[in-house]
Write a protein that holds these residues in place. Structure first.
Motif, mmCIF file in Angstrom:
data_model
loop_
_atom_site.group_PDB
_atom_site.id
_atom_site.type_symbol
_atom_site.label_atom_id
_atom_site.label_comp_id
_atom_site.label_asym_id
_atom_site.label_seq_id
_atom_site.Cartn_x
_atom_site.Cartn_y
_atom_site.Cartn_z
ATOM 1 N N ARG A 129 57.122 101.189 101.532
ATOM 2 C CA ARG A 129 55.940 101.329 102.469
ATOM 3 C C ARG A 129 54.509 100.958 102.275
ATOM 4 O O ARG A 129 53.792 100.366 102.956
ATOM 5 C CB ARG A 129 55.901 103.083 102.780
ATOM 6 C CG ARG A 129 54.820 103.267 103.670
ATOM 7 C CD ARG A 129 55.249 103.133 105.125
ATOM 8 N NE ARG A 129 54.527 103.831 106.005
ATOM 9 C CZ ARG A 129 53.917 103.273 107.083
ATOM 10 N NH1 ARG A 129 54.372 101.985 107.442
ATOM 11 N NH2 ARG A 129 52.818 104.029 107.908
ATOM 12 N N ILE A 130 54.406 100.948 100.915
ATOM 13 C CA ILE A 130 52.968 100.303 100.149
ATOM 14 C C ILE A 130 53.019 98.787 100.526
ATOM 15 O O ILE A 130 51.869 98.208 100.923
ATOM 16 C CB ILE A 130 53.270 100.538 98.921
ATOM 17 C CG1 ILE A 130 52.663 102.097 98.746
ATOM 18 C CG2 ILE A 130 51.953 99.803 98.163
ATOM 19 C CD1 ILE A 130 52.659 102.609 97.154
ATOM 20 N N ASP A 131 54.024 98.111 100.306
ATOM 21 C CA ASP A 131 54.300 96.704 100.640
ATOM 22 C C ASP A 131 53.967 96.257 102.211
ATOM 23 O O ASP A 131 53.206 95.491 102.856
ATOM 24 C CB ASP A 131 55.562 96.197 100.162
ATOM 25 C CG ASP A 131 55.762 96.007 98.860
ATOM 26 O OD1 ASP A 131 54.685 96.030 98.090
ATOM 27 O OD2 ASP A 131 56.684 95.977 98.198
ATOM 28 N N GLU A 132 54.433 97.177 102.870
ATOM 29 C CA GLU A 132 54.100 97.063 104.437
ATOM 30 C C GLU A 132 52.868 97.178 104.825
ATOM 31 O O GLU A 132 52.209 96.566 105.679
ATOM 32 C CB GLU A 132 55.026 97.943 105.469
ATOM 33 C CG GLU A 132 56.631 97.770 105.584
ATOM 34 C CD GLU A 132 57.432 98.785 106.275
ATOM 35 O OE1 GLU A 132 56.781 99.387 107.016
ATOM 36 O OE2 GLU A 132 58.483 98.622 106.046
ATOM 37 N N LEU A 133 52.084 98.331 104.149
ATOM 38 C CA LEU A 133 50.739 98.646 104.540
ATOM 39 C C LEU A 133 49.746 97.447 103.997
ATOM 40 O O LEU A 133 48.757 97.061 104.534
ATOM 41 C CB LEU A 133 50.494 100.051 103.878
ATOM 42 C CG LEU A 133 51.124 101.223 104.653
ATOM 43 C CD1 LEU A 133 50.724 102.426 103.905
ATOM 44 C CD2 LEU A 133 50.683 101.212 106.144
ATOM 45 N N ASN A 134 50.195 97.144 102.796
ATOM 46 C CA ASN A 134 49.509 95.928 102.026
ATOM 47 C C ASN A 134 49.604 94.794 103.339
ATOM 48 O O ASN A 134 48.528 94.139 103.416
ATOM 49 C CB ASN A 134 49.985 95.407 100.767
ATOM 50 C CG ASN A 134 49.465 96.474 99.705
ATOM 51 O OD1 ASN A 134 48.784 97.212 99.858
ATOM 52 N ND2 ASN A 134 49.998 96.713 98.745
ATOM 53 N N ALA A 135 50.646 94.447 103.706
ATOM 54 C CA ALA A 135 50.835 93.236 104.527
ATOM 55 C C ALA A 135 50.060 93.485 105.837
ATOM 56 O O ALA A 135 49.219 92.508 106.395
ATOM 57 C CB ALA A 135 52.312 92.875 104.813
ATOM 58 N N HIS A 136 50.162 94.704 106.435
ATOM 59 C CA HIS A 136 49.208 95.223 107.583
ATOM 60 C C HIS A 136 47.814 95.049 107.306
ATOM 61 O O HIS A 136 47.213 94.500 108.273
ATOM 62 C CB HIS A 136 49.622 96.370 107.937
ATOM 63 C CG HIS A 136 49.134 96.996 109.446
ATOM 64 N ND1 HIS A 136 49.593 96.000 110.453
ATOM 65 C CD2 HIS A 136 48.161 97.746 109.890
ATOM 66 C CE1 HIS A 136 49.047 96.627 111.521
ATOM 67 N NE2 HIS A 136 48.074 97.467 111.165
ATOM 68 N N VAL A 137 47.297 95.320 106.117
ATOM 69 C CA VAL A 137 45.822 95.449 105.766
ATOM 70 C C VAL A 137 45.401 94.075 105.775
ATOM 71 O O VAL A 137 44.325 93.627 106.294
ATOM 72 C CB VAL A 137 45.552 96.154 104.682
ATOM 73 C CG1 VAL A 137 44.243 96.003 103.922
ATOM 74 C CG2 VAL A 137 45.836 97.572 104.829
ATOM 75 N N ALA A 138 46.293 93.436 105.102
ATOM 76 C CA ALA A 138 46.086 91.696 104.698
ATOM 77 C C ALA A 138 45.872 91.134 106.145
ATOM 78 O O ALA A 138 45.061 90.259 106.446
ATOM 79 C CB ALA A 138 46.919 90.916 103.822
ATOM 80 N N GLN A 139 46.771 91.396 106.984
ATOM 81 C CA GLN A 139 46.689 91.075 108.565
ATOM 82 C C GLN A 139 45.742 91.339 109.294
ATOM 83 O O GLN A 139 44.871 90.412 109.817
ATOM 84 C CB GLN A 139 48.039 91.101 109.093
ATOM 85 C CG GLN A 139 48.206 90.791 110.677
ATOM 86 C CD GLN A 139 49.365 91.087 111.204
ATOM 87 O OE1 GLN A 139 50.001 92.066 110.799
ATOM 88 N NE2 GLN A 139 49.823 90.576 112.348
ATOM 89 N N LEU A 140 45.288 92.295 109.175
ATOM 90 C CA LEU A 140 43.803 92.934 109.957
ATOM 91 C C LEU A 140 42.900 92.432 109.314
ATOM 92 O O LEU A 140 41.682 92.227 110.099
ATOM 93 C CB LEU A 140 44.001 94.444 109.663
ATOM 94 C CG LEU A 140 44.837 95.201 110.593
ATOM 95 C CD1 LEU A 140 44.751 96.615 110.278
ATOM 96 C CD2 LEU A 140 44.825 94.850 111.994
ATOM 97 N N THR A 141 42.551 92.193 107.890
ATOM 98 C CA THR A 141 41.373 91.576 107.186
ATOM 99 C C THR A 141 41.478 89.941 107.231
ATOM 100 O O THR A 141 40.298 89.532 107.083
ATOM 101 C CB THR A 141 41.249 92.145 105.960
ATOM 102 O OG1 THR A 141 42.279 91.560 105.292
ATOM 103 C CG2 THR A 141 40.981 93.507 105.861
ATOM 104 N N GLY A 142 42.557 89.526 107.465
ATOM 105 C CA GLY A 142 42.562 88.043 107.607
ATOM 106 C C GLY A 142 42.738 87.408 106.326
ATOM 107 O O GLY A 142 42.532 86.226 106.255
#
Length: 191
Positions: A129-142
């Protein structure tokens, strides 16, 4: 008269002597025949004794073979019985051991769950779940996504989410349930 008596005693002595010699001759002849019969029997026993001995050896050998065959059969039966009993006992013991092991694992897991200690599955699910959230945050921040952990597998993510939800709910609800049970016990009047 003396002369007559001596003549008649000499005649009777001669008769006795001839009777004794005839008797001793008959005894000697009889003894000779007995001796010869014994020698004949000994000779015949020697001649036939070898044959009789060989016959007895053959019979003894056949009896020994039969008894060995019966003994080996009994031994194989006993061995098969003992091995089947040993297999039964080992399978029962293994079953009991497995049952004991699973019971122990269940109780330890229950105790750890009561204490709120997360399981290895819970930790893996949280890592995923942490990995998913990190990927999502990275996607949102570019930004480029942070590297994923080796333990997280794409196929395991849906199961990991469900495991996190399931693991989180009982842990959060357990204290609430205890509090609710304690409140209801206080508010319910004793009968």
């Amino acid at each position: 008269m003396v002369k007559k008596v001596s003549k008649s005693s000499n005649a009777s002595s001669a008769t006795k002597a001839s009777g004794q010699s005839a008797l001793s001759g008959a005894i000697k002849d009889s003894a000779q025949q007995i001796w010869l019969a014994g020698l004949g029997a000994f000779s015949k026993a020697q001649a036939e004794g070898g044959k009789a001995f060989e016959t007895l050896v053959k019979e003894g050998l056949s009896i020994q073979r039969k008894t060995q065959a019966v003994a080996e059969e009994r031994i194989s039966e006993a061995t098969s019985r003992v091995s089947s009993m040993a297999n039964d006992i080992s399978s029962k013991a293994a079953g009991k051991w497995d049952k004991l092991e699973s019971l122990f694992e269940e109780r330890v897991a229950k105790a750890l769950g009561t204490l709120g200690v997360p399981t290895a599955r819970d930790i893996e699910a949280l890592m995923a779940r942490i990995d998913e959230l990190n990927a999502h945050v990275a996607q949102l921040t570019g930004q480029a996504p942070a590297r994923k952990r080796a333990a997280a597998k794409p196929a395991a993510r849906p199961a990991a989410k469900a495991a996190v939800k399931v693991a989180a709910k009982p842990a959060a609800k357990a204290p609430a349930r205890k509090r609710a049970a304690a409140k209801s016990a206080k508010s319910t009047p004793a009968a």
